[in-house]
Design an enzyme around this catalytic site. Structure first.
Site, short mmCIF file in Angstrom:
data_model
loop_
_atom_site.label_atom_id
_atom_site.label_comp_id
_atom_site.label_asym_id
_atom_site.label_seq_id
_atom_site.Cartn_x
_atom_site.Cartn_y
_atom_site.Cartn_z
N HIS A 11 19.62 43.72 -65.25
CA HIS A 11 18.54 44.34 -64.48
C HIS A 11 17.52 44.96 -65.42
O HIS A 11 17.87 45.76 -66.28
CB HIS A 11 19.09 45.42 -63.55
CG HIS A 11 20.07 44.91 -62.54
ND1 HIS A 11 21.39 44.63 -62.87
CD2 HIS A 11 19.94 44.61 -61.23
CE1 HIS A 11 22.03 44.19 -61.80
NE2 HIS A 11 21.18 44.17 -60.79
N LYS B 89 22.92 36.30 -62.83
CA LYS B 89 21.99 37.10 -62.04
C LYS B 89 21.01 37.81 -62.98
O LYS B 89 21.43 38.53 -63.89
CB LYS B 89 22.72 38.15 -61.20
CG LYS B 89 21.75 39.05 -60.41
CD LYS B 89 22.46 40.17 -59.67
CE LYS B 89 21.44 41.09 -58.98
NZ LYS B 89 22.07 42.26 -58.35
N LYS C 265 -12.30 39.40 -50.30
CA LYS C 265 -13.07 38.35 -49.63
C LYS C 265 -14.17 37.77 -50.52
O LYS C 265 -14.45 36.57 -50.46
CB LYS C 265 -13.67 38.90 -48.33
CG LYS C 265 -12.63 39.24 -47.27
CD LYS C 265 -13.27 39.92 -46.07
CE LYS C 265 -12.24 40.34 -45.05
NZ LYS C 265 -11.74 39.22 -44.27
N ASP D 171 -14.05 34.97 -40.09
CA ASP D 171 -14.12 36.35 -39.57
C ASP D 171 -15.24 36.49 -38.54
O ASP D 171 -15.06 37.05 -37.47
CB ASP D 171 -14.38 37.34 -40.71
CG ASP D 171 -13.12 37.73 -41.46
OD1 ASP D 171 -12.03 37.57 -40.88
OD2 ASP D 171 -13.23 38.18 -42.61
#
Length: 531
Positions: free
Chosen positions: A144, A171, A315, A353
């Protein structure tokens, strides 16, 4: 980056249904103070559709290894993974290391399907077994990293080193500082020669937890309830199954999503994933917390990453990433949809939109006027748009196209004037808005984030100024009834929710994503359930 799926060796597990398109299992971390509480959680995990449970014995108060493990393993309704995580690897256990390892060996003897041992002590642990390994128990060796996600090469080297310990399953969990960190994990995961769990923690790592099913991850973790997690960014089992349709994700599943920041509030995944499933379309739609759109698009350039919605504040940045832009979107100067063309991989940009919002506003005006009108009911109206960003540009252009007289309002006057000049309109600052009422029955449109969660007590205009407007529209849809809309309603104005724009433009995007007609009734039902 081109990524593709890879098969995993199958595991002989009890109670695992053979209905999924992928072999990725759903594991629920069981974290409680007592054995009885853990047993209750295990039963719930089975009821909601998990495949196995991770028994986190480091959470138990007064843990007594032999009797507690015997009950938990023997009475579990699902296959068991026993983890006894120490403090130095992010767990709760701070005691004697030899006792911890002894408990894990005991779990293997008592019939656990899996145990998890940390890479740092794996060689020592395998040596302690002295060749006496129960056949049933598979050993997961884990690492980890709570600071970052290393390079692809470093992750690959780590996987090889973990594999060399004798691990049955590798893992690796890292931390996402940027959403592009997931791609490095996918690259390693898809090429792993042994069963591998490869996950990236944190909100920007959600991609790894869902697409583990696309890239051959052995398992992914899902919590029993939101917020009660064993690692940051963990979704719930219900979200994995019901929202993201994890069972049906395969190597050939097409990836879509909504690009924004923040993005956790978005209802779009509910809409599109339900719709994809209803029409049998092999796609997934994810919330994508993106800082840099260009970096995201260049990183995930695989043909399988095919379609995106763009929301605040991306956007305009999204438009710059497009190879071709629809003429209307180019005129507006922003997009809310990007499609990767399958024939040549070019990115196409659109703006739906203004279509969605203008249609909702026109419908509300017609209803308040008593029925259909000749031409647009916006024609000749004074159309006041708050905000000069991507959504503001879309609505200003939409009003102009319908014959309205546009007024653009923005904190920065220069930005307001720049947009107003493009649509033949007038510009004022936000500070001037409260005293701006040259006539009655004006239309007010808010395209800023003022009033969005968590700042739901904010509004861009005082209530007393709203009496000059006949209709008020707010592009925000979380919350659905913003303070602006609530106060507008109290002054007698017709209100139009942001959800109406959301659902109208979603119809257009769905058809671009899939090439299929949008299931409009389903969209409306799903949105109603999730707002």
């Amino acid at each position: 980056m081109t990524l593709s799926g890879a098969p995993l060796a199958s595991m002989d597990l009890k109670n695992v249904e053979e209905v999924r398109r992928n072999s990725t299992l759903i594991c629920v971390p069981i974290m409680a103070d007592t054995v009885d509480q853990m047993l209750v959680q295990m039963k719930l995990a089975k009821e909601i559709g998990a495949d196995l449970v991770e028994i986190r014995v480091d959470f138990l108060k007064n843990f007594n290894p032999r009797p507690d493990l015997e009950v938990l393993i023997k009475q579990s309704p699902l296959p068991t993974l026993v983890t006894y995580r120490p403090n130095w690897e992010g767990g709760q256990y701070g005691g004697d290391e030899s006792k911890r390892k002894e408990a894990l060996r005991l779990a293997m003897e008592l019939g656990a399907d899996f145990i998890d041992i940390e890479f740092k002590v794996a060689h020592e642990f395998f040596h302690s077994l002295q060749g006496n390994r129960p056949e049933k128990a598979k050993i997961i060796v884990s690492s980890h990293n709570y600071q970052k996600t290393p390079s692809t090469e470093d992750i690959g080297d780590l996987v090889a080193a973990i594999q060399a310990t004798g691990a049955d399953i590798v893992k690796v969990a890292t931390t996402a500082l940027d959403i592009t960190d997931n791609a490095r994990m996918f690259q390693v995961l898809v090429h792993s020669q042994v069963p591998m769990i490869g996950l990236v923690m944190g909100e920007k790592g959600l991609l790894s937890r869902i697409l583990a099913a696309k890239y051959g991850g052995f398992l992914t973790f899902g919590s029993l309830e939101a917020g009660v997690v064993s690692a940051p960014g963990q979704p719930t089992v219900k979200e994995l199954l019901d929202l993201y349709n994890l069972r049906w994700i395969g190597a050939d599943t097409k990836v879509h999503g909504v690009i924004g920041s923040p993005i956790g509030h978005s209802k779009s995944p509910h809409l599109y994933n339900s719709a994809f499933k209803s029409v049998g379309f092999n796609g997934i739609y994810l919330p994508l917390l993106v800082d840099d759109v260009a970096n995201y698009m260049s990183t995930y350039s695989s043909p399988d990453f095919v379609g995106y919605s763009c929301t605040i504040p991306h956007k305009e940045a999204g438009l710059k990433c497009c190879d071709e832009v629809d003429p209307i979107a180019k005129e507006i100067g922003s997009i809310n949809c990007m499609i990767r063309r399958p024939t040549d991989g070019k990115i196409l940009g659109y703006n739906f939109d203004y279509l969605g919002a203008i249609a909702a506003i026109e419908e509300a005006l017609r209803a308040s006027n008593g029925g259909p009108t000749l031409g647009s009911p916006l024609a000749g109206k004074l159309f006041v748009v708050i905000g000069a960003g991507g959504a503001g540009k879309a609505l200003a252009y939409g009003g102009y196209e319908k014959g309205a007289r546009v007024v653009v309002v923005n904190r920065t006057y220069s930005k307001a004037k720049e947009l107003a000049d493009k649509v033949g309109g007038h510009a004022i600052t936000l500070a001037e808005l409260k005293d701006f009422h040259p006539e009655r029955a004006m239309i007010l449109v808010n395209t800023t984030s003022v009033g969005m969660k968590p700042r739901i007590d904010d509004t861009p205009i005082p209530k007393e100024s709203l009496r000059h407007y006949s209709l008020v529209f707010d592009a925000i849809y979380t919350p659905k009834l913003t303070r602006l809309l609530k106060e507008a309603q109290e002054t007698g104005a017709t209100i139009v929710y942001g959800t109406e724009m959301l659902i109208n433009q979603a119809f257009f995007q769905f058809e671009k994503f899939t090439g299929l007609p949008a299931p409009k009734q389903l969209f409306q039902e799903v949105l109603a359930r999730n707002t």
